[in-house]
Motif scaffolding. Structure first.
Motif, PDB file in Angstrom:
ATOM      1  N   ASN A  23      60.161 -76.448 -60.571  1.00 54.68           N
ATOM      2  CA  ASN A  23      59.695 -76.552 -59.192  1.00 54.68           C
ATOM      3  C   ASN A  23      59.427 -78.009 -58.858  1.00 54.68           C
ATOM      4  N   GLY A  24      59.294 -78.294 -57.582  1.00 56.39           N
ATOM      5  CA  GLY A  24      59.005 -79.640 -57.131  1.00 56.39           C
ATOM      6  C   GLY A  24      60.194 -80.588 -57.164  1.00 56.39           C
ATOM      7  N   LEU A  25      61.405 -80.037 -57.274  1.00 57.93           N
ATOM      8  CA  LEU A  25      62.607 -80.866 -57.314  1.00 57.93           C
ATOM      9  C   LEU A  25      63.143 -81.089 -55.913  1.00 57.93           C
ATOM     10  N   ASP A  26      64.013 -82.063 -55.768  1.00 58.99           N
ATOM     11  CA  ASP A  26      64.709 -82.288 -54.508  1.00 58.99           C
ATOM     12  C   ASP A  26      65.892 -81.336 -54.470  1.00 58.99           C
ATOM     13  N   PRO A  27      65.914 -80.391 -53.535  1.00 57.82           N
ATOM     14  CA  PRO A  27      66.982 -79.385 -53.526  1.00 57.82           C
ATOM     15  C   PRO A  27      68.376 -79.966 -53.313  1.00 57.82           C
ATOM     16  N   GLU A  28      68.462 -81.153 -52.739  1.00 60.41           N
ATOM     17  CA  GLU A  28      69.757 -81.764 -52.440  1.00 60.41           C
ATOM     18  C   GLU A  28      70.325 -82.588 -53.594  1.00 60.41           C
ATOM     19  N   LYS A  29      69.496 -82.952 -54.547  1.00 57.17           N
ATOM     20  CA  LYS A  29      69.954 -83.796 -55.659  1.00 57.17           C
ATOM     21  C   LYS A  29      70.501 -82.949 -56.802  1.00 57.17           C
ATOM     22  N   THR A  30      71.364 -83.563 -57.604  1.00 61.51           N
ATOM     23  CA  THR A  30      71.911 -82.923 -58.800  1.00 61.51           C
ATOM     24  C   THR A  30      71.127 -83.427 -60.010  1.00 61.51           C
ATOM     25  N   TYR A  31      70.765 -82.486 -60.878  1.00 56.58           N
ATOM     26  CA  TYR A  31      69.973 -82.801 -62.063  1.00 56.58           C
ATOM     27  C   TYR A  31      70.761 -82.469 -63.328  1.00 56.58           C
ATOM     28  N   ILE A  32      70.502 -83.261 -64.353  1.00 54.86           N
ATOM     29  CA  ILE A  32      71.040 -82.976 -65.679  1.00 54.86           C
ATOM     30  C   ILE A  32      69.858 -82.522 -66.521  1.00 54.86           C
ATOM     31  N   VAL A  33      69.999 -81.339 -67.129  1.00 60.29           N
ATOM     32  CA  VAL A  33      68.949 -80.776 -67.979  1.00 60.29           C
ATOM     33  C   VAL A  33      69.512 -80.718 -69.392  1.00 60.29           C
ATOM     34  N   SER A  34      68.734 -81.209 -70.363  1.00 58.49           N
ATOM     35  CA  SER A  34      69.205 -81.186 -71.748  1.00 58.49           C
ATOM     36  C   SER A  34      68.112 -80.647 -72.656  1.00 58.49           C
ATOM     37  N   ASP A  35      68.555 -80.088 -73.764  1.00 58.19           N
ATOM     38  CA  ASP A  35      67.658 -79.541 -74.779  1.00 58.19           C
ATOM     39  C   ASP A  35      67.367 -80.659 -75.782  1.00 58.19           C
ATOM     40  N   TYR A  36      66.114 -81.015 -75.937  1.00 58.38           N
ATOM     41  CA  TYR A  36      65.717 -82.110 -76.820  1.00 58.38           C
ATOM     42  C   TYR A  36      66.211 -81.893 -78.248  1.00 58.38           C
ATOM     43  N   ASP A  37      66.115 -80.667 -78.758  1.00 61.73           N
ATOM     44  CA  ASP A  37      66.517 -80.368 -80.133  1.00 61.73           C
ATOM     45  C   ASP A  37      68.024 -80.198 -80.286  1.00 61.73           C
ATOM     46  N   ASN A  38      68.720 -79.937 -79.201  1.00 60.57           N
ATOM     47  CA  ASN A  38      70.180 -79.749 -79.206  1.00 60.57           C
ATOM     48  C   ASN A  38      70.787 -80.582 -78.085  1.00 60.57           C
ATOM     49  N   PRO A  39      70.900 -81.891 -78.275  1.00 57.66           N
ATOM     50  CA  PRO A  39      71.357 -82.767 -77.185  1.00 57.66           C
ATOM     51  C   PRO A  39      72.757 -82.450 -76.672  1.00 57.66           C
ATOM     52  N   ASP A  40      73.541 -81.680 -77.436  1.00 54.37           N
ATOM     53  CA  ASP A  40      74.870 -81.280 -76.964  1.00 54.37           C
ATOM     54  C   ASP A  40      74.793 -80.195 -75.894  1.00 54.37           C
ATOM     55  N   VAL A  41      73.633 -79.544 -75.780  1.00 51.96           N
ATOM     56  CA  VAL A  41      73.434 -78.499 -74.777  1.00 51.96           C
ATOM     57  C   VAL A  41      72.893 -79.151 -73.511  1.00 51.96           C
TER      58      VAL A  41
END
Length: 73
Positions: A23-41
């Protein structure tokens, strides 16, 4: 434009799959989400999608925590 989400799976929890909605994100922007333990994800979604649909994550071990990092592309 960036942050961290911590997801805790407590001992004796049998469910392995979770939907993470931010929550609290800018709905118009694109985000990259990554898993700290699995950086390939990684996931690439708009703020709108991350807040409404979320992403499905799996935590098999118990107890365990998942650390998800997100930032604007």
């Amino acid at each position: 434009d960036e942050g961290t989400a911590l997801i805790y799976k407590r001992e004796n929890v049998t469910e392995n799959t979770y939907v993470l909605k931010l929550n609290g994100l800018d709905p118009e922007k694109t985000y990259i989400v990554s898993d700290y333990d699995n950086p390939d994800v990684t996931y690439e979604l708009t703020g709108k999608d991350l807040m409404s649909e979320g992403i499905e994550i799996t935590i098999n071990d118990t107890p365990k925590a998942a650390i998800m990092l997100y930032k604007v592309k």
